[in-house]
Design an enzyme around this catalytic site. Structure first.
Site, mmCIF file in Angstrom:
data_model
loop_
_atom_site.group_PDB
_atom_site.id
_atom_site.type_symbol
_atom_site.label_atom_id
_atom_site.label_comp_id
_atom_site.label_asym_id
_atom_site.label_seq_id
_atom_site.Cartn_x
_atom_site.Cartn_y
_atom_site.Cartn_z
ATOM 1 N N GLU A 51 0.796 -1.224 0.000
ATOM 2 C CA GLU A 51 0.000 0.000 0.000
ATOM 3 C C GLU A 51 0.834 1.283 0.000
ATOM 4 O OE1 GLU A 51 -3.274 0.072 -0.354
ATOM 5 O OE2 GLU A 51 -3.382 -2.120 -0.398
ATOM 6 N N SER A 433 -50.664 -21.720 43.830
ATOM 7 C CA SER A 433 -50.278 -21.873 45.235
ATOM 8 C C SER A 433 -48.919 -21.284 45.563
ATOM 9 C CB SER A 433 -50.294 -23.357 45.619
ATOM 10 O OG SER A 433 -51.628 -23.844 45.604
#
Length: 801
Positions: A51, A433
């Site tokens: 690059e 319950s």
């Protein structure tokens, strides 16, 4: 330029268990930030060679490259991308678009020069290598190493480094997964540039260019799939920070759940739903790919093509039946595996008729399956394939530390892919319950004791406004006459709960329930409240029930223990209110190491400021209810060959621990079933039902031992929810010493007569020691003792009338 100084890299949010396992990742871009000293030099060399070979020599622009690009433009007339230095690419990636225009190139040049004045070369290179797009949603070299090779940077080979360095030119076109031929050619160009720049030798070059492409897509490395808790975290973070910041700021969120406990909860829920589903019969295959009577069989390739779009749910695997024998079936799985189902893994499949009826047990595999049937399989405990199906029922599990509210595990359903509805948090269902411990707690505040005697006999009350009689019944409809409150709670006597509510008063009872954190609108003001008509979520129920385990405090559940930014700085650390009084040492400090934080400046640990959760009931009240709930598991015991009574939660005895308390819960027609239970350190609530509240869980003709022929009857909290609780708690408590809830000061223990609740001089099966708050003990002794006090008195309603 401040954005460059801050280095905001759009790093995804990661969610971990308390012990550091990754459970999910959120964010469009995958990024793993690395520092320059974490990057191998050969990888840096590969990027520089490809690059920007003069990166360390120029001031942001490369005059030689610009001249070369201009000559190409003059000679060809084409505008080709070129002459962009690493600094210019960085400028474009942060501030500009990829549009190929002269004005953009000019902007790049000026911004690049400014960047060079602001940052050092190494800072620029580090930022570039973390920012660059490298395909497959990987941004930066750290993410690329994981996505393509499942490795850290330090473990990459030269060929793999060169492959990654070649991607910035065209991340999609040169992708080694989609285009391996073009990717290899590009990789070799990079190697050639490295050779030209003398970063590698001729022999290294020749050896590497012949190596094959090894890239394979690697998704996020999830260590533990726990979608319901990770979705809770995602929603919380988005609410706190907004979606963009939450998803892209690199937050690391450590949840409160422990990996092995969370996994145990998920496994227990799935196993329990499948067991329920199997009890109710086989509903048949998903579909028929061919009719063996009239059509030729499909080839294996055709079958696999038919299965390719079938989504996997949980641990179920799609398969197609190839052949059926008398006691076996041959199948082809979606993954291409051939397997044979044995009779032991088929014979459960009685034909489903309704949720109340199943057909007779099959005698041959041909009664169950036919060739061409698409079915579901799952592995059994022996790692063999078992015929299965997608459960119709739903479930949720919540487990937390009652001392500080830390959620240890939470599961909101069978499959997050099937339904993202989190039943543990969002589903408010009638608790049956499971409400009774709170009703009994109100009764103790009113002056009742665990030795108080109430009449366990049917209630028949005329409702003038409706013109009908309200007749609450026990389930099962067995009545014992005068009975102590301890036994009534342990055996979940409905009529006693109603009588206690009447004795305390409806409004006073409702006000007492609100102390436990329940929403006022969920607590109905009718006598059906005593039977559990209130609708409460599993998390709310677990929170309220925790007061009995922690000595009477209302803790605040939490599921995020710590939040870190992308660089590991702690932004938030949970500091929950503990079950303690201001003048006492909280028990949680001894058991919870997360209550200390590192003081990095002084290099020592500093204790967080301790906050005490509000007290809602007395520690004596909390202990007495917890102790009565222990009797729901261990019952009345046996003495002198007399048979003691059992509680509704007796199946928890299989865990072999005396420190557990529990309570079953079942609503009318078995629409909702519950089990909640705890010791001092762990509290867990389980719900099982259908998402549509109108559906009943029904009844099954046979128990888990599906060929035993034993009748089980209606589904209930003990049969439908408790097995998941048992399986989970066995794993969650494995290796932990017993942690019983110790009796606090202010209680006395005296021997009472079991029939009357009065004081007793005897030391046999007719008496026991009972706990009382000081000032509430009986004052007189029983005059006579019947010899058959422990013979079960099981008169039905009809016999009593």
């Amino acid at each position: 330029m401040q954005v460059l100084k801050d280095v905001q890299l759009q790093t995804p949010m990661q969610v971990f268990t308390k012990d550091g396992l990754l459970i999910n990742q959120f964010g469009e871009k995958r990024r793993i930030p690395v520092t320059i000293d974490q990057i191998p030099q050969p990888l840096i060399n590969a990027f520089l060679a490809t690059e920007d070979s003069r990166f360390y020599d120029h001031l942001g622009i490369d005059p030689i490259g610009i001249v070369r690009s201009a000559l190409v433009l003059i000679s060809t007339g084409e505008k080709k991308q070129g002459a962009s230095t690493i600094t210019m690419q960085l400028a474009r990636n942060f501030f500009l678009t990829r549009e190929k225009a002269y004005i953009r190139k000019v902007k790049e040049i000026f911004i690049a020069i400014h960047i060079e004045n602001l940052l050092s070369k190494n800072e620029i290179l580090e930022l570039y290598l973390n920012k660059i797009e490298l395909g497959n949603r990987a941004f930066g070299i750290g993410a690329a190493a994981q996505v393509y090779y499942g490795k850290e940077l330090k473990d990459l080979t030269l060929a793999q480094m060169a492959m990654i360095a070649g991607l910035p030119k065209a991340p999609s076109a040169l992708n080694p997964i989609r285009n391996p031929v073009r990717a290899k050619a590009r990789r070799n160009v990079v190697l050639g540039r490295m050779l030209s720049e003398r970063y590698i030798t001729q022999s290294e070059y020749e050896e590497t260019i012949n190596q094959p492409i090894t890239a394979v897509f690697h998704g996020a490395e999830i260590d533990l799939y726990a979608p319901y808790i990770s979705e809770m975290v995602r929603a919380e973070m988005v609410a706190k920070y907004g979606i963009d910041k939450a998803y892209n700021s690199g937050f690391k969120i450590f949840t409160s759940v422990e990996s092995h406990v969370q996994q145990a909860a998920q496994t227990a829920l799935v196993n329990n739903l499948h067991n329920y589903d199997m009890r109710h019969g086989f509903r048949g295959p998903e579909r028929l790919l061919w009719d063996a009577q009239t059509q030729p069989a499909l080839s294996q390739a055709q079958i696999l093509n038919q299965l390719k779009d079938v989504k996997q749910l949980g641990d179920l695997q799609a398969a197609v039946v190839l052949a059926v024998n008398e006691k076996t079936a041959d199948v082809l799985l979606k993954n291409g595996e051939l397997a044979t189902l044995t009779w032991d893994n088929l014979k459960w499949a009685r034909k489903y008729i309704t949720r109340y009826r199943q057909s007779f047990a099959p005698k041959a595999a041909t009664e169950i399956l036919v060739p061409g049937a698409q079915i579901w399989l799952r592995k059994n405990d022996d790692n063999n394939y078992l015929l299965s199906q997608i459960p119709e029922a739903s479930s949720a599990i919540v487990s937390l530390d009652p001392q500080d509210g830390r959620i240890k595990a939470i599961v909101g359903g069978y499959s997050f892919e099937q339904s993202q509805y989190n039943r543990a948090v969002q589903a408010k269902r009638q608790v049956g319950s499971n409400i009774k411990p709170f009703i009994y707690s109100a009764a103790l505040e009113k002056g009742y004791t665990l030795a108080s005697i109430l009449n366990d006999a049917p209630i028949n009350q005329w409702d003038k406004s409706q013109g009908i009689a309200w007749r609450p019944k026990n389930s099962p409809a067995v009545y014992n006459g005068p009975i102590r409150i301890r036994r009534a709670l342990a055996q979940s006597k409905n009529v006693i709960s109603v009588r206690l509510l009447r004795g305390v008063g409806l409004q006073r009872t409702a006000d007492h329930l609100l102390k436990f954190g329940f929403d006022n609108k969920d607590i109905n003001r009718s006598e059906s409240l005593a039977l559990g008509s209130a609708s409460i979520s599993p998390l709310e129920l677990a929170r309220g029930m925790s007061a009995f385990a922690n000595g009477g405090h209302l803790i605040e559940p939490y599921f995020i223990s710590e939040i870190q930014d992308a660089f590991g700085t702690v932004l938030f650390k949970a500091n929950p209110a503990l079950a303690c009084d201001e003048n006492t040492q909280p028990l949680a400090i001894e058991n919870n190491s997360s209550l200390t934080i590192e003081n990095t400046e002084q290099g020592e640990k500093a204790q967080q400021t301790v906050q005490c959760a509000p007290r809602i009931i007395s520690k004596q009240n909390a202990f007495l209810i917890a102790d009565a709930m222990n009797s729901a598991i261990w019952g009345g015991g046996s003495w002198s060959n007399k048979t003691g009574w059992t509680g509704t939660a007796w199946r928890a005895q299989r865990l072999g621990r005396r420190d557990l308390s529990g309570k079953t819960g079942t609503t009318n027609d078995s629409v909702d079933t519950w089990f909640s239970g705890f010791n001092r350190n762990v509290l867990t609530s389980v719900w099982v039902g259908f998402d549509n509240p109108g559906n009943t869980l029904g009844r099954s003709a046979y128990n888990n031992n599906l060929d035993s022929g034993q009748i089980t009857g209606a589904e209930s909290g003990a049969k439908t929810a408790q097995p998941a609780w048992n399986e989970f708690m066995r794993a969650a408590l494995d290796g932990q010493p017993e942690a019983p809830i110790e009796p606090p000061e202010g209680l006395v223990s005296i021997r009472i007569d079991l029939a009357t609740g009065l004081l007793s001089h005897k030391n046999d099966y007719t008496s026991r020691f009972e706990y009382f708050e000081k000032g509430t003990t009986p004052t007189s002794y029983v005059l006579s003792q019947p010899s058959d006090i422990f013979e079960e008195d099981t008169k039905t309603e009809e016999e009593l009338f």
